[in-house]
Design a protein around this motif. Structure first.
Motif, PDB file in Angstrom:
ATOM      1  N   ARG A 131      -7.521  10.555 -16.638  1.00  0.00           N
ATOM      2  CA  ARG A 131      -6.831  10.007 -17.810  1.00  0.00           C
ATOM      3  C   ARG A 131      -7.878   9.328 -18.677  1.00  0.00           C
ATOM      4  NH1 ARG A 131      -3.166   7.692 -15.145  1.00  0.00           N
ATOM      5  NH2 ARG A 131      -3.825   5.514 -15.044  1.00  0.00           N
ATOM      6  N   LEU A 132      -7.595   9.223 -19.963  1.00  0.00           N
ATOM      7  CA  LEU A 132      -8.452   8.481 -20.880  1.00  0.00           C
ATOM      8  C   LEU A 132      -7.579   7.571 -21.721  1.00  0.00           C
ATOM      9  CD1 LEU A 132     -11.260   7.998 -22.221  1.00  0.00           C
ATOM     10  CD2 LEU A 132     -10.678   9.830 -23.823  1.00  0.00           C
ATOM     11  N   VAL A 133      -7.995   6.313 -21.828  1.00  0.00           N
ATOM     12  CA  VAL A 133      -7.319   5.345 -22.693  1.00  0.00           C
ATOM     13  C   VAL A 133      -8.340   4.845 -23.703  1.00  0.00           C
ATOM     14  CG1 VAL A 133      -6.117   3.121 -22.817  1.00  0.00           C
ATOM     15  CG2 VAL A 133      -5.669   4.685 -20.899  1.00  0.00           C
ATOM     16  N   ILE A 134      -7.960   4.871 -24.973  1.00  0.00           N
ATOM     17  CA  ILE A 134      -8.829   4.434 -26.055  1.00  0.00           C
ATOM     18  C   ILE A 134      -8.164   3.299 -26.806  1.00  0.00           C
ATOM     19  CG2 ILE A 134      -9.890   5.091 -28.259  1.00  0.00           C
ATOM     20  CD1 ILE A 134     -10.038   7.965 -27.201  1.00  0.00           C
ATOM     21  N   MET A 135      -8.884   2.174 -26.970  1.00  0.00           N
ATOM     22  CA  MET A 135      -8.434   1.148 -27.905  1.00  0.00           C
ATOM     23  C   MET A 135      -9.109   1.466 -29.232  1.00  0.00           C
ATOM     24  SD  MET A 135      -8.927  -1.713 -29.818  1.00  0.00           S
ATOM     25  CE  MET A 135      -7.500  -1.451 -30.882  1.00  0.00           C
ATOM     26  N   GLN A 179      -7.048   2.126  -8.388  1.00  0.00           N
ATOM     27  CA  GLN A 179      -7.231   2.914  -9.600  1.00  0.00           C
ATOM     28  C   GLN A 179      -8.714   2.894  -9.953  1.00  0.00           C
ATOM     29  OE1 GLN A 179      -6.103   5.443 -11.486  1.00  0.00           O
ATOM     30  NE2 GLN A 179      -4.241   4.307 -11.968  1.00  0.00           N
ATOM     31  N   LYS A 180      -9.320   4.051  -9.989  1.00  0.00           N
ATOM     32  CA  LYS A 180     -10.768   4.146 -10.213  1.00  0.00           C
ATOM     33  C   LYS A 180     -11.034   4.255 -11.716  1.00  0.00           C
ATOM     34  CE  LYS A 180     -11.141   6.508  -5.773  1.00  0.00           C
ATOM     35  NZ  LYS A 180      -9.681   6.403  -5.504  1.00  0.00           N
ATOM     36  N   GLY A 207     -10.927   6.971 -17.634  1.00  0.00           N
ATOM     37  CA  GLY A 207     -11.859   6.429 -18.609  1.00  0.00           C
ATOM     38  C   GLY A 207     -11.163   5.442 -19.515  1.00  0.00           C
ATOM     39  N   LEU A 208     -11.827   4.312 -19.779  1.00  0.00           N
ATOM     40  CA  LEU A 208     -11.281   3.279 -20.655  1.00  0.00           C
ATOM     41  C   LEU A 208     -12.347   2.920 -21.671  1.00  0.00           C
ATOM     42  CD1 LEU A 208      -9.267   1.077 -21.535  1.00  0.00           C
ATOM     43  CD2 LEU A 208     -10.159  -0.365 -19.680  1.00  0.00           C
ATOM     44  N   VAL A 209     -12.102   3.241 -22.936  1.00  0.00           N
ATOM     45  CA  VAL A 209     -13.045   2.958 -24.018  1.00  0.00           C
ATOM     46  C   VAL A 209     -12.440   1.902 -24.921  1.00  0.00           C
ATOM     47  CG1 VAL A 209     -14.380   3.906 -25.934  1.00  0.00           C
ATOM     48  CG2 VAL A 209     -13.919   5.327 -23.923  1.00  0.00           C
ATOM     49  N   VAL A 262      -2.967  -0.695 -19.781  1.00  0.00           N
ATOM     50  CA  VAL A 262      -2.458   0.670 -19.915  1.00  0.00           C
ATOM     51  C   VAL A 262      -3.258   1.634 -19.046  1.00  0.00           C
ATOM     52  CG1 VAL A 262      -2.073   2.572 -21.540  1.00  0.00           C
ATOM     53  CG2 VAL A 262      -1.565   0.221 -22.231  1.00  0.00           C
ATOM     54  N   ALA A 263      -4.565   1.423 -18.945  1.00  0.00           N
ATOM     55  CA  ALA A 263      -5.388   2.269 -18.090  1.00  0.00           C
ATOM     56  C   ALA A 263      -4.962   2.156 -16.629  1.00  0.00           C
ATOM     57  CB  ALA A 263      -6.860   1.895 -18.241  1.00  0.00           C
ATOM     58  N   ILE A 264      -4.584   0.950 -16.223  1.00  0.00           N
ATOM     59  CA  ILE A 264      -4.139   0.736 -14.846  1.00  0.00           C
ATOM     60  C   ILE A 264      -2.760   1.340 -14.624  1.00  0.00           C
ATOM     61  CG2 ILE A 264      -3.522  -1.013 -13.136  1.00  0.00           C
ATOM     62  CD1 ILE A 264      -5.518  -2.886 -14.631  1.00  0.00           C
TER      63      ILE A 264
END
Length: 355
Positions: free
Chosen positions: A160-164, A14-15, A135-137, A287-289
């Motif tokens: 995909r984008l995951v935001i905390m 997973q990049k 993307g993981l922010v 969750v990003a993974i």
């Protein structure tokens, strides 16, 4: 070659692009990603938030070098938010973001271009690998917002984008209604949410406090981690310990995490939340993974910018009142025990490798 490095050559990797303001839970997230055999970190992007960006950048470089991964590019981002002064929270994360832990020594230069800032990294790496990157922010959205200002097509290039960030039908952790990452730079969060969910851009998965405050790291988790890693002696942090007590573990990773998390436990205890710590960021990393670990619900998410009492509040329209299409998926439910089983197992594997 390390297990993490080897995994980057497999087709199942997973990049990820990680954008973080490295305090304590960001540290857990970064180490977890480095430990995960299915993750290829394309770059680590430093943003001001928990501590100033210079400290964040130094933390990221030091942690990567500790783990033998100075092949991963680190890009420094903006010094502060889009429209307001920077606020930091050393009371929560310690003087430079690692609690009581000493920052690991770092001498190696970063991989990649030394002159590339975080916003340009968002743009250029996604251009080079369109449709591949998640993307993981896990800090303020400043870097991503700046990147979108420079290149409005960027959202369409993310897989995909995951935001905390944010809080939905749940109290804030910085004001009665606002969560820290969003409140540090509300304008950036607003611009990011506005840019996603339409015209081919994915709907970000938003991990807000209503879920991440269930992800409570306890002293028992810390002891279990040390046992899994084969660290000695096994230590148990308690609320009765003197503040500032330091780990005597013979394992560098376990000692660092013990000293960092002890500070975090003490902070949460001081504000009446118990001798434990909400570790929002490693959960967002999980969750990003694998987004399958959460149930989500669609919504139109926006950020209040003008309210004298509600600035920084994330507002979700799930009833169609605004007449706008959904631009986000709000993370709703997860198996907390399964998450911790995975987190501790992978961190222990990393700790045993590093020693």
């Amino acid at each position: 070659m390390s297990a993490s490095a080897a995994s980057s050559n497999t087709p199942t990797a997973q990049k990820l692009l990680l954008d973080c303001d490295t305090g304590i839970d960001d540290t857990l997230a970064l180490l977890y990603l480095l430990a995960h055999p299915s993750v290829e970190l394309a770059a680590v992007l430093s943003t001001a938030g928990n501590v100033p960006v210079a400290e964040v950048d130094a933390n990221n470089r030091a942690l990567l070098e500790l783990c033998g991964r100075d092949d991963i590019e680190v890009c420094r981002g903006a010094d502060g938010p889009l429209a307001i002064e920077l606020r930091t929270c050393e009371d929560t994360h310690g003087p430079y973001g690692l609690g009581y832990a000493d920052r690991p020594a770092s001498t190696a230069p970063s991989a990649g271009r030394p002159d590339r800032d975080a916003a340009d990294a968002w743009i250029e790496i996604t251009r080079d690998r369109p449709g591949e990157l998640v993307g993981l922010v896990v800090g303020p959205c400043t870097n991503l917002a700046l990147a979108i200002r420079r290149d409005p097509d960027l959202p369409t290039r993310l897989k995909r984008l995951v935001i905390m960030g944010g809080s939905f039908v749940h109290p804030g952790n910085t004001t009665p209604v606002a969560e820290w990452n969003v409140l540090v730079d509300p304008e950036a969060a607003h611009e990011v949410f506005t840019a996603f969910g339409t015209d081919g851009a994915p709907q970000p998965i938003v991990c807000g406090l209503q879920l991440t405050e269930q992800i409570a790291f306890t002293p028992e988790h810390l002891t279990r981690l040390a046992e899994l890693a084969g660290s000695t002696p096994i230590e148990l942090a308690t609320a009765e310990d003197d503040h500032g007590r330091r780990s005597v573990s013979d394992n560098r990773v376990i000692a660092l995490l013990t000293d960092a998390l002890r500070f975090y436990f003490e902070f949460h205890h001081s504000v009446g939340e118990g001798y434990r710590a909400h570790v929002h960021d490693p959960f967002a990393a999980a969750v990003a993974i694998d987004p399958g670990i959460v149930q989500t619900r669609p919504a139109v998410v926006d950020v209040e910018l003008d309210g004298s009492l509600t600035r920084g509040m994330t507002v979700a329209d799930e009833g169609g009142f605004w007449g706008r299409p959904a631009n986000a998926q709000i993370a709703d439910r997860t198996d907390v025990d399964a998450f911790f089983d995975d987190l501790l197992s992978r961190l222990a594997t990393l700790a045993r490798r590093i020693g």
